[in-house]
Scaffold this active site. Structure first.
Site, short mmCIF file in Angstrom:
data_model
loop_
_atom_site.label_atom_id
_atom_site.label_comp_id
_atom_site.label_asym_id
_atom_site.label_seq_id
_atom_site.Cartn_x
_atom_site.Cartn_y
_atom_site.Cartn_z
N THR A 45 0.93 -22.22 20.23
CA THR A 45 -0.41 -21.92 20.75
C THR A 45 -1.22 -21.04 19.80
OG1 THR A 45 -1.65 -20.83 22.51
CG2 THR A 45 0.57 -20.02 22.15
N THR A 69 0.81 -1.22 0.00
CA THR A 69 0.00 0.00 0.00
C THR A 69 0.84 1.27 0.00
OG1 THR A 69 -1.73 -1.14 1.21
CG2 THR A 69 -1.79 1.23 1.32
N1 ASP Z 1 -2.49 -5.72 0.66
C1 ASP Z 1 -1.43 -4.83 1.02
C2 ASP Z 1 -0.15 -5.64 1.05
O1 ASP Z 1 0.09 -6.33 2.00
C3 ASP Z 1 -1.69 -4.19 2.35
C4 ASP Z 1 -0.59 -3.28 2.82
O2 ASP Z 1 0.28 -2.90 2.08
O3 ASP Z 1 -0.62 -2.90 3.97
O4 ASP Z 1 0.61 -5.55 0.13
#
Ligand code: ASP
Length: 343
Positions: free
Chosen positions: A279, A16
């Protein structure tokens, strides 16, 4: 190379942090890494030299796999002597897995490798990306007597620096997306950047970096639930080429005492498949033998994962299987802390 101003390599894998919204669909997609730096002119104000390298095609971290882990490890290996610290920009979804894997792959690491990402894209008005990125670079630049202060793989997110192999993504909504429930934070960012020196990993500085690239993915992760069937578990245990199972049990490492279950575990271990008890709880540790319901696991030869996270348990298993460790010492080594991943 240590000069007065540290050299930091920024490795962009995707996630992201470097995404933009597609006008037509509204979906987030990766964009050119060069634009990421253009969007944060503040980076030029930091007291370090920053170089960047990017995956040819940045990925959403849900597509992460051991081949990409090797790619990241090789970037670090090639640039190890040229830089004082590394910051890896990575999607948050599987960041804890990659940070855990890299901690095992980079044996005798004596420089910081800081993973970070963000919940909102860098272009978003309310983004958490800038603080995460800027502070991660600062953390990676911290030196004492021209030597890095942090000498391990860690993860920085929302004002906290954690040991990477102790983290878990716990929230898909909050900026505070990660937690390290079984190990204290390595640092906290407030008005000052406070490092908890006692908790930092202290590698043997006489040894040089060894990069392990052989990871064996012939493993399974099984979460127990009341009502789990014999046929399902039997099928898993008889998977061709299976070499190890991470068994997520209840509480302090407890499981059903039903005969078929214990017999199956015994038979599987006799067939040379390692079974590790961890766990399902987010915090706390497996203590085998604490309750009658885990006593039989000891007798069957089940390995205790103690307070390891699921992410680190998986990566440690892939790493150790890749090392061809003989079965008579496998249990002892797995139960020993190699990179500070268990207490
Ligand atoms: N779906 C994205 C990823 O893991 C979410 C993020 O970047 O936080 O690449």
């Amino acid at each position: 190379m240590s000069t007065s101003s540290p050299n930091i390599l920024l490795i962009y894998t995707g996630g992201t942090i470097g995404m933009i919204k597609d006008f037509k669909t509204g979906a987030l997609r990766a964009f050119d890494f060069k634009n990421l730096l253009k969007r944060i002119p503040e980076l030029q104000l930091l007291d370090c030299k920053i170089d960047t390298i990017s995956f040819e095609t940045p990925i959403d971290s849900s597509n992460m796999n051991p081949e990409y882990w090797v790619q990241i490890a090789e970037i670090i290996e090639t640039n190890y002597n040229l830089f004082d610290g590394f910051v890896v920009l990575h999607g948050s979804d599987t960041m804890s897995y990659t940070a855990s894997a890299l901690s095992f792959m980079l044996e005798n690491l004596a420089k910081p490798v800081v993973f970070t990402g963000s919940q909102l894209p860098i272009g978003d008005l309310r983004t958490d990306a800038k603080e995460n990125l800027i502070t991660s670079i600062q953390v990676a630049s911290m030196q004492y007597a021209n030597k890095p202060i942090i000498k391990e793989v860690c993860l920085y997110f929302e004002y906290k620096l954690y040991r990477g192999n102790r983290t878990t993504k716990i929230n898909a909504e909050h900026f505070e997306a990660f937690a390290s429930l079984n190990y204290p934070d390595l640092a906290e960012s407030g008005v000052h950047l406070k490092i908890n020196k006692t908790y930092l990993f202290k590698p043997n500085l006489k040894k040089s970096l060894i990069v392990h690239k052989n990871l064996d993915t012939n493993i399974a992760l099984v979460k127990l639930f009341p009502g789990i069937t014999e046929v399902l578990l039997n099928n898993i245990c008889n998977t061709p080429n299976l070499k190890g199972i991470i068994l997520e049990t209840y509480g302090a490492g407890n499981c059903t005492t039903e005969k078929w279950f214990i017999n199956l575990l015994e038979k599987t271990i006799k067939n040379g498949i390692h079974i590790i008890n961890i766990t399902q709880c987010s915090g706390g540790s497996v203590i085998m033998g604490h309750y009658e319901t885990s006593e039989q696991l000891i007798k069957a030869g089940v390995i205790s994962g103690k307070d390891i996270t699921t992410e680190a348990a998986i990566c440690k298993l892939m790493y150790m299987l890749g090392q061809n460790i003989s079965s008579n010492v496998f249990k002892t080594i797995y139960e020993t802390s190699l990179r500070g991943e268990l207490s």
